[in-house]
Motif scaffolding. Structure first.
Motif, PDB file in Angstrom:
ATOM      1  N   VAL A  10       4.606   1.848   1.838  1.00  0.00           N
ATOM      2  CA  VAL A  10       5.793   2.183   1.061  1.00  0.00           C
ATOM      3  C   VAL A  10       6.339   3.555   1.474  1.00  0.00           C
ATOM      4  CG1 VAL A  10       6.667   2.656  -1.252  1.00  0.00           C
ATOM      5  CG2 VAL A  10       5.103   0.738  -0.872  1.00  0.00           C
ATOM      6  N   THR A  11       5.436   4.504   1.702  1.00  0.00           N
ATOM      7  CA  THR A  11       5.861   5.855   2.090  1.00  0.00           C
ATOM      8  C   THR A  11       6.592   5.842   3.431  1.00  0.00           C
ATOM      9  OG1 THR A  11       3.963   6.803   0.916  1.00  0.00           O
ATOM     10  CG2 THR A  11       5.084   8.205   2.520  1.00  0.00           C
ATOM     11  N   VAL A  12       6.020   5.149   4.407  1.00  0.00           N
ATOM     12  CA  VAL A  12       6.678   5.060   5.716  1.00  0.00           C
ATOM     13  C   VAL A  12       8.019   4.340   5.584  1.00  0.00           C
ATOM     14  CG1 VAL A  12       6.520   4.068   8.037  1.00  0.00           C
ATOM     15  CG2 VAL A  12       4.520   5.159   7.008  1.00  0.00           C
TER      16      VAL A  12
ATOM     17  N   CYS B 226      15.296   6.453   4.089  1.00  0.00           N
ATOM     18  CA  CYS B 226      16.132   7.617   3.772  1.00  0.00           C
ATOM     19  C   CYS B 226      16.922   8.076   4.992  1.00  0.00           C
ATOM     20  CB  CYS B 226      15.268   8.746   3.226  1.00  0.00           C
ATOM     21  SG  CYS B 226      14.670   8.464   1.542  1.00  0.00           S
TER      22      CYS B 226
ATOM     23  N   THR C 113       0.833  -1.200   0.000  1.00  0.00           N
ATOM     24  CA  THR C 113       0.000   0.000   0.000  1.00  0.00           C
ATOM     25  C   THR C 113       0.866   1.247   0.000  1.00  0.00           C
ATOM     26  OG1 THR C 113      -0.109   0.050   2.423  1.00  0.00           O
ATOM     27  CG2 THR C 113      -1.814  -1.212   1.264  1.00  0.00           C
ATOM     28  N   LEU C 114       0.259   2.359  -0.400  1.00  0.00           N
ATOM     29  CA  LEU C 114       0.990   3.626  -0.434  1.00  0.00           C
ATOM     30  C   LEU C 114       1.491   4.036   0.951  1.00  0.00           C
ATOM     31  CD1 LEU C 114       1.972   6.075  -2.043  1.00  0.00           C
ATOM     32  CD2 LEU C 114      -0.289   7.123  -1.690  1.00  0.00           C
ATOM     33  N   PRO C 115       0.671   3.958   2.026  1.00  0.00           N
ATOM     34  CA  PRO C 115       1.195   4.314   3.343  1.00  0.00           C
ATOM     35  C   PRO C 115       2.380   3.450   3.757  1.00  0.00           C
ATOM     36  CG  PRO C 115      -1.196   4.232   3.407  1.00  0.00           C
ATOM     37  CD  PRO C 115      -0.790   3.667   2.090  1.00  0.00           C
TER      38      PRO C 115
ATOM     39  N   LEU D 159       9.989   4.219   2.935  1.00  0.00           N
ATOM     40  CA  LEU D 159      10.957   5.104   2.278  1.00  0.00           C
ATOM     41  C   LEU D 159      11.435   6.201   3.219  1.00  0.00           C
ATOM     42  CD1 LEU D 159       9.324   5.482  -1.265  1.00  0.00           C
ATOM     43  CD2 LEU D 159      11.335   4.132  -0.637  1.00  0.00           C
ATOM     44  N   LEU D 160      10.538   6.718   4.049  1.00  0.00           N
ATOM     45  CA  LEU D 160      10.929   7.750   5.012  1.00  0.00           C
ATOM     46  C   LEU D 160      11.962   7.208   5.989  1.00  0.00           C
ATOM     47  CD1 LEU D 160      10.554  10.492   6.420  1.00  0.00           C
ATOM     48  CD2 LEU D 160       8.639   9.488   7.685  1.00  0.00           C
TER      49      LEU D 160
ATOM     50  N   THR E 173      11.205  -2.305   2.648  1.00  0.00           N
ATOM     51  CA  THR E 173      11.515  -1.093   1.881  1.00  0.00           C
ATOM     52  C   THR E 173      12.580  -0.263   2.586  1.00  0.00           C
ATOM     53  OG1 THR E 173       9.206  -1.062   1.121  1.00  0.00           O
ATOM     54  CG2 THR E 173      10.510   0.943   0.789  1.00  0.00           C
TER      55      THR E 173
ATOM     56  N   VAL F  84       6.988  -2.235   5.098  1.00  0.00           N
ATOM     57  CA  VAL F  84       7.732  -1.075   5.612  1.00  0.00           C
ATOM     58  C   VAL F  84       9.173  -1.455   5.896  1.00  0.00           C
ATOM     59  CG1 VAL F  84       7.973   0.491   7.575  1.00  0.00           C
ATOM     60  CG2 VAL F  84       5.730   0.110   6.573  1.00  0.00           C
TER      61      VAL F  84
ATOM     62  N   THR G  85      16.401   0.617   1.201  1.00  0.00           N
ATOM     63  CA  THR G  85      16.817   2.016   1.026  1.00  0.00           C
ATOM     64  C   THR G  85      18.032   2.326   1.887  1.00  0.00           C
ATOM     65  OG1 THR G  85      14.480   2.569   0.730  1.00  0.00           O
ATOM     66  CG2 THR G  85      15.997   4.403   1.016  1.00  0.00           C
TER      67      THR G  85
END
Length: 667
Positions: free
Chosen positions: A21-23, A29, A17-19, A25-26, A78, A75, A82
């Motif tokens: 993947v976003t979490v 990084c 899900t987008l949440p 990636l955050l 990912t 999460v 990264t």
């Protein structure tokens, strides 16, 4: 949110899900900047899979709809993809080593990649190991059910955080799970090109009741915020007043002439907590032998007549050779049992196929439906594409003079074979010996393309990248297998994390190169010298005076030590963790004492905490959250200090330095 299937729980909601993947990636990084910063400083990076799961769980509580356990696994996958790119793409070792080339010695001038060239090189090695993982998953996770202790521990932790039934405990009775079953579990050390990683798998096994996850929900953010803030403030203070991180604890003479100072960095303390006391103890034993005995001996005997900190003629460069011998011996001996078990497995499979009427029967059955798996056609096309694209990009970046096109293809094929060994070693011992695998590739290329230092280093980097990425994803796939997360969702997360990290890592490395000399006083990049010195040795065979004898003695000593340690771990002896780690011992040689001492403090804190406070899950989780805050605080604030330095804002006062004590200060 979940449905029960054969006594285990499985998500009924989308996982990729987008949440999620976003979490991921955050967090990734943050880990990427942190790992690049510490990797260039000390050669140490961390996979941080368990810490990524903890941070993801905390952030999940702030979202309108909390993430499911399977989304949290995406999460983690990912974030790890990264965060570990600085090692996989060689930003902490390979690229600095190429920048140290000398035309007279190496036949090539220094190679400093531009931003776009660094992107090209990273793309050439970033995906090969990812496509290797799906077919290996079927063999090592489904059929052989290898332990992958850190992946298993993370699965146990996630199940507790979500108050769900834990993974099938019967698996822990299989060979390789003894470390999870003992009352005093063995430490997990990961070899990250000489970098030590301990994902603290014992934390999950100490959690006594699911209710202990309330510790994270109620106090986790507070612990993380305070530790992050304390570490960040201290880092900012050290930027403006360098003496803060260069305390002449043993006197100004020893600090200036022999590099014996103390860096009271909370991030190093946090790293020591994560590593654990046995690993930091091994590191400091190496520091005492390398910097307390061999460094003065080489100086006084005129084997290393230059300044102590000089990598070419000084004691630091001299003891580096001994460190290289220790790492190679330890890594190679640690791989021997893995090679033996792999050969035995192949022979056993051959005999079974030869004498059975049902050759299709398998040791383990796939428990995922086809739509949740990575299709074989994707694997084949991905492997072929990544090899061909990687070969083309290496040729575009380095040219035919750097490495022959056919040699690059051979490097990818060799990297694939070595990745299998790395994955099996990780599954059985929680140790991914990527540095040893890279050195094996260097030895092989010294034979097929002799005299080419650039090709030797690049070939080692290809092998290291493949083993690193295949191992990282396999550890995460073990977590997903135990909690029934979709392998395809994790595969997507790995690809996206790797792609973004290429840009982040290349950009950050380019900024560091503009602001600092790399390698240099502030960022010595010690593993770069390991890569370059081995390539030079294989080219011309020249060693510093008397270093060969010491290399042989220490290599034999730690070969025996590694053999004893491997046997003790396999038999589940409780004293195994106190047998010195050869890689950790060698890291004590690579880094100046200031780095090792602070990590020993962290290891002592971890040991004292468990002795005095007890080893229950909630308390252990709090300790690891605080340690993670320490590490992330300095890593994130380092981005701010990098920007300040790029803008021309620097040291306010060199008070207390007294002539060259602080890194980067003029003598």
């Amino acid at each position: 949110m979940t449905t029960r299937d054969k006594g285990e729980w499985r998500s009924s909601q989308p996982e990729f899900t987008l949440p999620a993947v976003t979490v991921g990636l955050l967090i990734g990084c943050l880990l990427c900047f942190t790992n690049l910063y510490f990797g260039l400083q000390t050669g140490w990076i961390s996979m941080m899979s368990l810490q990524s799961a903890l941070l993801g769980f905390l952030i999940s509580k702030l979202l309108p709809t909390p993430l499911s356990p399977q989304e949290l696994i995406v999460v983690q996958t990912t974030a790890v993809a990264t965060g570990t790119m600085p090692l996989a793409a060689g930003f902490v070792g390979i690229l600095p080593a190429l920048g140290l080339l000398e035309e007279e010695k190496d036949g090539s001038p220094p190679i400093h990649l531009s931003w776009i060239s660094a992107i090209g090189w990273s793309c050439s090695v970033a995906f090969f190991g990812v496509f290797l993982s799906p077919p290996l998953r079927k063999q090592v996770i489904i059929e052989e059910e290898l332990a992958f202790p850190s992946g298993t521990a993370t699965a146990q932790l996630i199940s507790v955080l979500y108050k769900q039934p834990p993974p099938n405990p019967s698996l822990r009775r299989r060979a390789g799970y003894r470390a999870l079953d003992t009352e005093d579990p063995l430490e997990s050390t990961g070899d990250q090109s000489g970098e030590i990683d301990r994902d603290t798998q014992e934390i999950a096994t100490r959690i006594e009741t699911p209710d202990e996850c309330e510790v994270i929900q109620q106090e986790g953010w507070q612990d993380l915020a305070y530790s992050f803030l304390a570490s960040g403030v201290m880092t900012l203070a050290a930027f403006f007043f360098p003496i803060v991180f260069a305390v002449p604890l043993f006197g100004r003479y020893l600090a200036r002439e022999w590099l014996w100072s103390f860096t009271p960095s909370l991030s190093y303390v946090g790293q020591g907590i994560i590593m654990g006391f046995p690993t930091t103890l091994s590191m400091n034993l190496g520091m005492l032998v390398g910097w307390g005995l061999l460094s003065p001996l080489s100086k006084w005997a005129a084997w290393a007549p230059g300044p102590v900190g000089d990598m070419a003629t000084g004691a630091r460069g001299w003891i580096l050779w001994v460190s290289l011998a220790i790492m190679c011996a330890d890594s190679l001996v640690s791989l021997l049992p893995v090679c033996q078990s792999y050969i035995v497995k192949l022979l056993s499979s051959y005999r079974t196929l030869k004498h059975t009427d049902d050759p299709i029967q398998e040791a383990g059955a796939e428990d995922e439906t086809p739509e949740r798996l990575v299709p074989p056609s994707w694997v084949v096309s991905g492997l072929v594409s990544s090899i061909l694209l990687g070969t083309l990009l290496v040729w575009l970046v380095f040219g035919e003079e750097g490495i022959k096109t056919w040699a690059t293809l051979v490097g990818f094929l060799l990297g694939g074979l070595l990745s299998v060994l790395g994955v099996r070693a990780l599954g059985e011992t929680d140790l991914n010996p990527v540095s040893g695998l890279g050195k094996i590739s260097q030895l092989f290329f010294a034979w097929i393309q002799p005299g080419n230092v650039v090709a030797n280093i690049i070939a080692g980097g290809v092998a290291e990248a493949g083993a690193q990425q295949a191992g990282d994803l396999m550890q995460d796939l073990k977590t997903g297998h135990l909690l029934h997360a979709s392998p395809r969702a994790q595969f997507y997360g790995q690809l996206i994390g790797s792609f973004l990290s290429i840009i982040v890592s290349a950009t950050a490395f380019n900024l560091y190169q503009r602001a600092y000399t790399i390698p240099g006083p502030s960022f010595p990049a010690p593993t770069a010298y390991v890569w370059l010195n081995l390539a030079r040795l294989l080219r011309d065979g020249q060693l510093p005076a008397r270093s060969g004898l010491f290399m042989l003695v220490f290599a034999l000593l730690f070969a025996v030590n590694a053999g004893i340690k491997v046997m003790a771990i396999r038999r589940g002896h409780p004293y195994a963790k106190w047998i010195p780690s050869g890689v950790a011992f060698a890291i004590g040689f690579l880094n100046t004492p200031s780095f090792s001492i602070a990590r020993l403090i962290g290891g002592l804190v971890e040991y004292w905490y468990h002795r005095r406070k007890g080893s229950t899950g909630g308390r252990d989780i709090r300790l690891i959250v605080i340690a993670s805050g320490f590490v992330l605080g300095e890593g994130v604030v380092s981005v701010l200090t990098l920007i300040l330095r790029t803008l021309g804002i620097g040291v306010i006062s060199c008070w207390g330095c007294s002539g060259g004590i602080c890194p980067g200060c003029p003598a």
